[in-house]
Design a protein around this motif. Structure first.
Motif, PDB file in Angstrom:
ATOM      1  N   VAL A 147       0.872  -1.074  -0.203  1.00 17.30           N
ATOM      2  CA  VAL A 147       0.008  -0.138  -0.016  1.00 17.30           C
ATOM      3  C   VAL A 147       0.789   1.332   0.053  1.00 17.30           C
ATOM      4  O   VAL A 147       2.120   1.219   0.781  1.00 17.30           O
ATOM      5  CB  VAL A 147      -0.737   0.107   1.217  1.00 17.30           C
ATOM      6  N   SER A 148       0.710   2.171  -0.868  1.00 21.36           N
ATOM      7  CA  SER A 148       1.182   3.410  -0.973  1.00 21.36           C
ATOM      8  C   SER A 148       0.531   4.395  -0.017  1.00 21.36           C
ATOM      9  O   SER A 148      -0.594   4.758  -0.339  1.00 21.36           O
ATOM     10  CB  SER A 148       1.554   3.891  -2.436  1.00 21.36           C
ATOM     11  N   VAL A 149       1.257   4.878   0.774  1.00 22.56           N
ATOM     12  CA  VAL A 149       0.562   6.192   1.600  1.00 22.56           C
ATOM     13  C   VAL A 149       0.997   7.620   1.355  1.00 22.56           C
ATOM     14  O   VAL A 149       2.235   7.729   1.419  1.00 22.56           O
ATOM     15  CB  VAL A 149       0.971   5.760   3.166  1.00 22.56           C
ATOM     16  N   PRO A 150       0.197   8.323   0.755  1.00 21.07           N
ATOM     17  CA  PRO A 150       0.688   9.551   0.130  1.00 21.07           C
ATOM     18  C   PRO A 150       1.066  10.664   1.288  1.00 21.07           C
ATOM     19  O   PRO A 150       0.373  10.362   2.386  1.00 21.07           O
ATOM     20  CB  PRO A 150      -0.577  10.114  -0.541  1.00 21.07           C
ATOM     21  N   ASP A 151       1.668  11.628   1.114  1.00 18.70           N
ATOM     22  CA  ASP A 151       2.007  12.649   1.809  1.00 18.70           C
ATOM     23  C   ASP A 151       1.014  13.464   2.207  1.00 18.70           C
ATOM     24  O   ASP A 151      -0.026  13.717   1.519  1.00 18.70           O
ATOM     25  CB  ASP A 151       3.103  13.682   1.583  1.00 18.70           C
ATOM     26  N   ALA A 152       0.699  13.798   3.673  1.00 18.32           N
ATOM     27  CA  ALA A 152      -0.275  14.716   3.970  1.00 18.32           C
ATOM     28  C   ALA A 152      -0.619  15.763   3.347  1.00 18.32           C
ATOM     29  O   ALA A 152       0.637  16.622   3.005  1.00 18.32           O
ATOM     30  CB  ALA A 152      -0.290  14.809   5.511  1.00 18.32           C
ATOM     31  N   PRO A 153      -1.647  16.595   2.859  1.00 17.51           N
ATOM     32  CA  PRO A 153      -1.746  17.591   2.162  1.00 17.51           C
ATOM     33  C   PRO A 153      -1.860  18.925   3.085  1.00 17.51           C
ATOM     34  O   PRO A 153      -1.965  18.696   4.176  1.00 17.51           O
ATOM     35  CB  PRO A 153      -2.874  17.643   1.347  1.00 17.51           C
ATOM     36  N   VAL A 154      -1.753  20.269   2.647  1.00 15.76           N
ATOM     37  CA  VAL A 154      -1.913  21.240   3.330  1.00 15.76           C
ATOM     38  C   VAL A 154      -3.460  21.404   3.592  1.00 15.76           C
ATOM     39  O   VAL A 154      -4.317  21.479   2.863  1.00 15.76           O
ATOM     40  CB  VAL A 154      -1.112  22.733   2.585  1.00 15.76           C
ATOM     41  N   HIS A 155      -3.735  21.531   4.934  1.00 19.45           N
ATOM     42  CA  HIS A 155      -5.311  21.698   5.232  1.00 19.45           C
ATOM     43  C   HIS A 155      -5.311  22.260   6.685  1.00 19.45           C
ATOM     44  O   HIS A 155      -4.441  22.176   7.340  1.00 19.45           O
ATOM     45  CB  HIS A 155      -5.892  20.386   5.261  1.00 19.45           C
ATOM     46  N   GLY A 156      -6.352  22.864   7.026  1.00 19.53           N
ATOM     47  CA  GLY A 156      -6.743  23.088   8.499  1.00 19.53           C
ATOM     48  C   GLY A 156      -6.025  24.418   8.811  1.00 19.53           C
ATOM     49  O   GLY A 156      -5.243  25.114   8.264  1.00 19.53           O
ATOM     50  N   ARG A 157      -5.787  24.627  10.065  1.00 20.97           N
ATOM     51  CA  ARG A 157      -5.278  25.667  10.655  1.00 20.97           C
ATOM     52  C   ARG A 157      -3.756  25.300  10.801  1.00 20.97           C
ATOM     53  O   ARG A 157      -3.258  24.398  10.810  1.00 20.97           O
ATOM     54  CB  ARG A 157      -5.574  25.985  12.151  1.00 20.97           C
ATOM     55  N   ALA A 158      -2.866  26.478  10.334  1.00 16.94           N
ATOM     56  CA  ALA A 158      -1.613  26.310  10.530  1.00 16.94           C
ATOM     57  C   ALA A 158      -0.832  27.052  11.618  1.00 16.94           C
ATOM     58  O   ALA A 158      -1.379  28.198  12.025  1.00 16.94           O
ATOM     59  CB  ALA A 158      -0.921  27.066   9.230  1.00 16.94           C
ATOM     60  N   ILE A 159       0.271  26.433  12.117  1.00 15.14           N
ATOM     61  CA  ILE A 159       0.977  27.151  13.353  1.00 15.14           C
ATOM     62  C   ILE A 159       2.532  27.275  12.717  1.00 15.14           C
ATOM     63  O   ILE A 159       3.069  26.265  12.129  1.00 15.14           O
ATOM     64  CB  ILE A 159       0.899  26.453  14.451  1.00 15.14           C
ATOM     65  N   GLY A 160       3.335  28.116  13.091  1.00 20.88           N
ATOM     66  CA  GLY A 160       4.786  27.852  13.430  1.00 20.88           C
ATOM     67  C   GLY A 160       5.640  27.942  14.705  1.00 20.88           C
ATOM     68  O   GLY A 160       4.892  28.289  15.544  1.00 20.88           O
ATOM     69  N   ILE A 161       6.353  27.054  14.658  1.00 18.03           N
ATOM     70  CA  ILE A 161       7.081  26.997  16.063  1.00 18.03           C
ATOM     71  C   ILE A 161       8.564  27.388  15.883  1.00 18.03           C
ATOM     72  O   ILE A 161       9.280  27.211  14.831  1.00 18.03           O
ATOM     73  CB  ILE A 161       7.227  25.442  16.364  1.00 18.03           C
TER      74      ILE A 161
END
Length: 394
Positions: A147-161
């Motif tokens: 099974v090929s697991v795709p990378d997570a897309p950009v979604h939802g709330r974003a934060i920087g650390i």
């Protein structure tokens, strides 16, 4: 030709590895062929599985190749007890049965199975790892599936650390986590154990016991640090489904006057773990350029120069004032969103569903007369609310 340069009277003809002058450098296949001859000459080598020997020779060959490529750093010979792991590269059947694992030439060994093998996965290889001077043993199981697991897309709330020494981690929404001093808090106990070990006769049983105590203390410190990193990574994944962090040079941080604190904080390990945790939990993670994040105002992008002793950010242009690390985290968040827009990582969606909270409508910018080349620079204007509102993204 001796394996390393040195004076003639310093070279041992019994123990030093000697290569004749007309002999070519040993390749991987030549060493594999010599392994068969060595098994006939030394029958006790047959007690170890053949594929374990093959993977060991491959590791040695990669070490030699790296040495020849860089031209320095001669590989060191492993003494007794220094070889910490060995690998079984493949298995025909699943070696794990309940709470035991069957290893070739070793047999069934009881294990503390942390988690079951997921359905549909098969065991690819097993690495046996020794820690705490051979007292604690771990089995690292590598599994695979078609099974090929795709990378997570950009979604939802974003934060920087932003990572630092005063605060281990500061989030762009204003929250932060203090830095536990793992090594310094246990340094006095470690010092006593090391002093006791130094007073023992080297090689004696009491010396080995003292060495084991020192190794256990180091292992405990490393486990506490890794546990904190993993828990912090999961907490950040609970906060937002999109995370941006600085692309720090962990190697460079270990060379300054604060190297002891930087090594204790282990920023490199934390960035590796949070990237793995984000991938496992379907959270988008990306690194941004760390240069000047604490020297630029995240609101108006004016340069605000300040030394390490200044812990507050105060912009004379727009009047924005906050903690230095918080301003740096907001700048990381801003750069992350700029990279996302420049790469076009999302389509025509709404920020309430899969877009990024706090991103203003790009059509409004274009309608206000802003050139298209400036759109990517202005996407990360901070908003007052951490949750943000519904803004259309084109």
């Amino acid at each position: 030709m001796a394996s390393r340069a040195g004076s003639v009277d310093r070279c041992s003809l019994e123990k030093e590895y000697i290569i004749p002058a007309d002999e070519p450098f040993p390749s991987y296949h030549r060493q594999q062929n010599n392994l068969l001859k060595a098994k006939k000459q030394f029958p006790h080598l047959g007690k170890v599985h053949s594929q374990v020997w093959q993977t060991t020779i491959r590791r040695l060959h990669h070490t030699w190749e790296a040495f020849l490529k860089r031209g320095h750093g001669f590989p060191r010979f492993k003494k007794f007890g220094q070889f910490k792991s060995f690998v079984f590269p493949q298995f025909k059947d699943n070696p794990i049965n309940g709470f035991t694992i069957k290893l070739p030439k070793i047999g069934e060994v009881p294990i503390n199975l942390h988690r079951p093998i997921p359905y549909g996965f098969r065991v690819n290889q097993v690495r046996v790892l020794s820690k705490v001077s051979g007292i604690q043993w771990y089995v690292v199981v590598t599994i695979e599936s078609d099974v090929s697991v795709p990378d997570a897309p950009v979604h939802g709330r974003a934060i920087g650390i932003d990572l630092g020494l005063e605060r281990f981690l500061t989030v762009s929404d204003g929250s932060f986590r203090d830095r536990p001093k793992f090594f310094k808090s246990m340094q006095s106990q470690l010092k006593l154990l090391q002093r006791s070990s130094a007073r023992k006769q080297k090689g004696s049983q009491n010396w080995e016991k003292a060495q084991t105590k020192v190794a256990r203390m180091h292992h405990r410190i490393a486990n506490r640090r890794k546990d904190f990193h993993l828990k912090t990574a999961h907490q950040l994944c609970d906060q937002a489904p999109t995370i941006f962090a600085e692309d720090l040079s962990a190697k460079g941080l270990t060379r300054g006057m604060l190297r002891k604190d930087c090594v204790d904080a282990a920023f490199g390990q934390f960035l590796s773990l949070i990237e793995w945790v984000c991938w496992k939990r379907g959270v988008y993670f990306a690194k941004v350029n760390p240069n000047g994040t604490s020297q630029v105002c995240p609101h108006c992008l004016a340069t605000v120069s300040k030394g390490l002793e200044i812990r507050e950010h105060h912009c004379l242009e727009c009047g924005y004032q906050t903690h230095r690390d918080h301003a740096a985290a907001e700048m990381v968040w801003r750069r992350g969103l700029e990279n996302v827009v420049a790469q076009g990582l999302w389509g025509t969606e709404t920020a309430c569903q899969v877009g990024l909270s706090g991103v203003y409508d790009l059509d409004k910018w274009r309608g206000a007369g802003m050139p298209n080349c400036e759109v990517g620079r202005a996407i990360a204007v901070p908003v007052g609310s951490a949750s943000g509102g519904c803004h259309a993204i084109s």
